[in-house]
Design a protein around this motif. Structure first.
Motif, PDB file in Angstrom:
ATOM      1  N   ARG A  81     -13.897 -14.128  -5.370  1.00  0.00           N
ATOM      2  CA  ARG A  81     -14.415 -12.756  -5.492  1.00  0.00           C
ATOM      3  C   ARG A  81     -15.862 -12.728  -5.015  1.00  0.00           C
ATOM      4  N   TYR A  82     -16.223 -11.645  -4.305  1.00  0.00           N
ATOM      5  CA  TYR A  82     -17.618 -11.525  -3.895  1.00  0.00           C
ATOM      6  C   TYR A  82     -18.185 -10.126  -4.026  1.00  0.00           C
ATOM      7  N   ASP A  83     -17.349  -9.110  -4.236  1.00  0.00           N
ATOM      8  CA  ASP A  83     -17.878  -7.753  -4.367  1.00  0.00           C
ATOM      9  C   ASP A  83     -16.817  -6.850  -4.993  1.00  0.00           C
ATOM     10  N   VAL A  84     -17.249  -5.644  -5.376  1.00  0.00           N
ATOM     11  CA  VAL A  84     -16.355  -4.640  -5.937  1.00  0.00           C
ATOM     12  C   VAL A  84     -16.699  -3.294  -5.303  1.00  0.00           C
ATOM     13  N   ARG A  85     -15.683  -2.558  -4.882  1.00  0.00           N
ATOM     14  CA  ARG A  85     -15.880  -1.175  -4.407  1.00  0.00           C
ATOM     15  C   ARG A  85     -15.456  -0.263  -5.553  1.00  0.00           C
ATOM     16  N   LYS A  86     -16.453   0.273  -6.222  1.00  0.00           N
ATOM     17  CA  LYS A  86     -16.219   1.101  -7.411  1.00  0.00           C
ATOM     18  C   LYS A  86     -15.389   2.341  -7.074  1.00  0.00           C
ATOM     19  N   ASN A  87     -14.445   2.646  -7.943  1.00  0.00           N
ATOM     20  CA  ASN A  87     -13.613   3.850  -7.870  1.00  0.00           C
ATOM     21  C   ASN A  87     -12.820   3.995  -6.567  1.00  0.00           C
ATOM     22  N   ASP A 124       0.877  -1.172   0.000  1.00  0.00           N
ATOM     23  CA  ASP A 124       0.000   0.000   0.000  1.00  0.00           C
ATOM     24  C   ASP A 124       0.911   1.218   0.000  1.00  0.00           C
ATOM     25  N   GLU A 125       1.082   1.823  -1.159  1.00  0.00           N
ATOM     26  CA  GLU A 125       2.123   2.834  -1.318  1.00  0.00           C
ATOM     27  C   GLU A 125       1.803   4.212  -0.759  1.00  0.00           C
ATOM     28  N   GLN A 126       0.598   4.416  -0.238  1.00  0.00           N
ATOM     29  CA  GLN A 126       0.257   5.714   0.341  1.00  0.00           C
ATOM     30  C   GLN A 126       0.253   5.609   1.861  1.00  0.00           C
ATOM     31  N   GLU A 127       1.206   6.266   2.488  1.00  0.00           N
ATOM     32  CA  GLU A 127       1.403   6.177   3.934  1.00  0.00           C
ATOM     33  C   GLU A 127       0.154   6.564   4.725  1.00  0.00           C
ATOM     34  N   SER A 128      -0.579   7.563   4.281  1.00  0.00           N
ATOM     35  CA  SER A 128      -1.782   7.987   5.008  1.00  0.00           C
ATOM     36  C   SER A 128      -2.843   6.878   5.027  1.00  0.00           C
ATOM     37  N   MET A 129      -2.913   6.078   3.980  1.00  0.00           N
ATOM     38  CA  MET A 129      -3.857   4.955   3.958  1.00  0.00           C
ATOM     39  C   MET A 129      -3.411   3.865   4.930  1.00  0.00           C
ATOM     40  N   VAL A 130      -2.122   3.603   4.983  1.00  0.00           N
ATOM     41  CA  VAL A 130      -1.586   2.598   5.906  1.00  0.00           C
ATOM     42  C   VAL A 130      -1.865   3.019   7.346  1.00  0.00           C
ATOM     43  N   GLU A 131      -1.667   4.291   7.643  1.00  0.00           N
ATOM     44  CA  GLU A 131      -1.885   4.791   9.006  1.00  0.00           C
ATOM     45  C   GLU A 131      -3.323   4.580   9.468  1.00  0.00           C
ATOM     46  N   LEU A 140      -9.430   5.638  -7.078  1.00  0.00           N
ATOM     47  CA  LEU A 140      -9.562   7.021  -7.542  1.00  0.00           C
ATOM     48  C   LEU A 140     -10.006   7.937  -6.399  1.00  0.00           C
ATOM     49  N   ASP A 141     -10.903   7.436  -5.551  1.00  0.00           N
ATOM     50  CA  ASP A 141     -11.466   8.242  -4.471  1.00  0.00           C
ATOM     51  C   ASP A 141     -10.576   8.323  -3.232  1.00  0.00           C
ATOM     52  N   ASN A 142      -9.686   7.363  -3.016  1.00  0.00           N
ATOM     53  CA  ASN A 142      -8.943   7.289  -1.757  1.00  0.00           C
ATOM     54  C   ASN A 142      -7.449   7.539  -1.856  1.00  0.00           C
ATOM     55  N   TYR A 143      -6.925   7.624  -3.046  1.00  0.00           N
ATOM     56  CA  TYR A 143      -5.479   7.826  -3.209  1.00  0.00           C
ATOM     57  C   TYR A 143      -5.223   9.148  -3.915  1.00  0.00           C
ATOM     58  N   ASP A 144      -4.119   9.784  -3.536  1.00  0.00           N
ATOM     59  CA  ASP A 144      -3.815  11.104  -4.087  1.00  0.00           C
ATOM     60  C   ASP A 144      -3.009  11.043  -5.381  1.00  0.00           C
ATOM     61  N   HIS A 145      -2.816   9.842  -5.915  1.00  0.00           N
ATOM     62  CA  HIS A 145      -2.086   9.674  -7.168  1.00  0.00           C
ATOM     63  C   HIS A 145      -2.560   8.400  -7.873  1.00  0.00           C
ATOM     64  N   VAL A 146      -2.264   8.320  -9.134  1.00  0.00           N
ATOM     65  CA  VAL A 146      -2.625   7.139  -9.924  1.00  0.00           C
ATOM     66  C   VAL A 146      -1.747   5.971  -9.485  1.00  0.00           C
ATOM     67  N   ILE A 147      -2.361   4.818  -9.317  1.00  0.00           N
ATOM     68  CA  ILE A 147      -1.609   3.617  -8.947  1.00  0.00           C
ATOM     69  C   ILE A 147      -1.690   2.638 -10.115  1.00  0.00           C
ATOM     70  N   VAL A 148      -0.524   2.196 -10.553  1.00  0.00           N
ATOM     71  CA  VAL A 148      -0.434   1.234 -11.650  1.00  0.00           C
ATOM     72  C   VAL A 148       0.250  -0.015 -11.106  1.00  0.00           C
ATOM     73  N   GLU A 149      -0.363  -1.159 -11.368  1.00  0.00           N
ATOM     74  CA  GLU A 149       0.209  -2.437 -10.925  1.00  0.00           C
ATOM     75  C   GLU A 149       0.095  -3.432 -12.062  1.00  0.00           C
ATOM     76  N   GLY A 150       1.197  -4.075 -12.376  1.00  0.00           N
ATOM     77  CA  GLY A 150       1.187  -5.046 -13.467  1.00  0.00           C
ATOM     78  C   GLY A 150       0.802  -4.413 -14.797  1.00  0.00           C
ATOM     79  N   GLY A 151       1.137  -3.136 -14.956  1.00  0.00           N
ATOM     80  CA  GLY A 151       0.834  -2.432 -16.193  1.00  0.00           C
ATOM     81  C   GLY A 151      -0.600  -1.947 -16.307  1.00  0.00           C
ATOM     82  N   LYS A 152      -1.376  -2.068 -15.226  1.00  0.00           N
ATOM     83  CA  LYS A 152      -2.789  -1.704 -15.261  1.00  0.00           C
ATOM     84  C   LYS A 152      -3.090  -0.672 -14.181  1.00  0.00           C
ATOM     85  N   GLN A 153      -3.791   0.413 -14.549  1.00  0.00           N
ATOM     86  CA  GLN A 153      -4.184   1.400 -13.550  1.00  0.00           C
ATOM     87  C   GLN A 153      -5.269   0.799 -12.668  1.00  0.00           C
TER      88      GLN A 153
END
Length: 151
Positions: A118-124, A25-32, A127-140
Motif C-alpha cells: 500500500r502507498y496511498d488512498v484516494r478518499k471517497n 468493475d461492475e459499472q460499465e461507464s467506468m470500464v469504458e 462514492l464520487d465515481n459510481y452511481d450506486h453503492v458497491i459492497v465487496e466481502g460484506g463491506k461497502q
C-alpha cells in the motif's frame, strides 16, 4: 497451468470478455473510460481463465485498471500468473506497476500476495465515481487503496 497462454486482444475484441470485465468493475461507464486506452490481456488454459487491462500512467508507471479471474477458476494461481506475466512483459520500460482497489478483504490480500504494498488512498473514490453503492466481502467500498510494486 503450465500450458496457460496469455493473449493480447485488440480494442475491438475487448468487450468480448464483458463478463470478466464487469466482475472486477461492475459499472460499465467506468470500464469504458480505461478500456479504449488500455491494453487487455487474457489468460487461457483450456478456456478463458482471467483477464486484465493495463494503462500507461506516465512517469514510468503501469496501472492495472481491471483484473478478474473466472469464479470457478479462482484460487488456482491464474491471477498471480497474470501479474507475473505483466511484470516480465513491462520490465525495463516501467519502474512500477500499481493497482487501485476498494479496501476489501477479498482483493487487498491478493495484491499483497503478489508483492504489492500500500502507498496511498484516494478518499471517497467509490462514492464520487459510481452511481450506486458497491459492497465487496460484506463491506461497502468508499476509498480506493493504491498498491504498487517495483518492476
Amino acid at each position: 497451468m503450465e500450458t496457460a497462454l496469455v493473449r493480447i486482444y485488440k480494442e475491438l475484441d475487448k468487450w468480448k470478455h464483458r463478463h470478466l470485465l464487469l466482475l472486477a468493475d461492475e459499472q460499465e461507464s467506468m470500464v469504458e473510460k480505461y478500456l479504449a486506452s488500455g491494453t487487455m490481456y487474457v489468460l487461457e488454459d483450456s478456456g478463458v481463465k482471467a483477464e486484465c487491462v493495463v494503462t500507461d500512467e506516465g512517469n514510468h508507471v503501469l496501472e492495472i485498471k481491471n483484473i478478474a479471474v473466472m469464479p470457478k477458476s479462482q484460487g488456482y494461481g491464474y491471477g498471480k500468473k497474470l501479474i507475473g506475466f505483466l511484470v516480465k512483459q513491462y520490465a525495463g520500460n516501467y519502474d512500477y506497476i500499481q493497482g487501485g482497489t476498494g479496501d476489501s478483504p477479498l482483493t487487498i490480500p491478493f495484491y499483497e500476495h503478489c508483492g504489492f504494498t500500500r502507498y496511498d488512498v484516494r478518499k471517497n473514490f467509490f462514492l464520487d465515481n459510481y452511481d450506486h453503492v458497491i459492497v465487496e466481502g460484506g463491506k461497502q467500498l468508499v476509498d480506493m487503496v493504491l498498491l504498487h510494486r517495483k518492476i
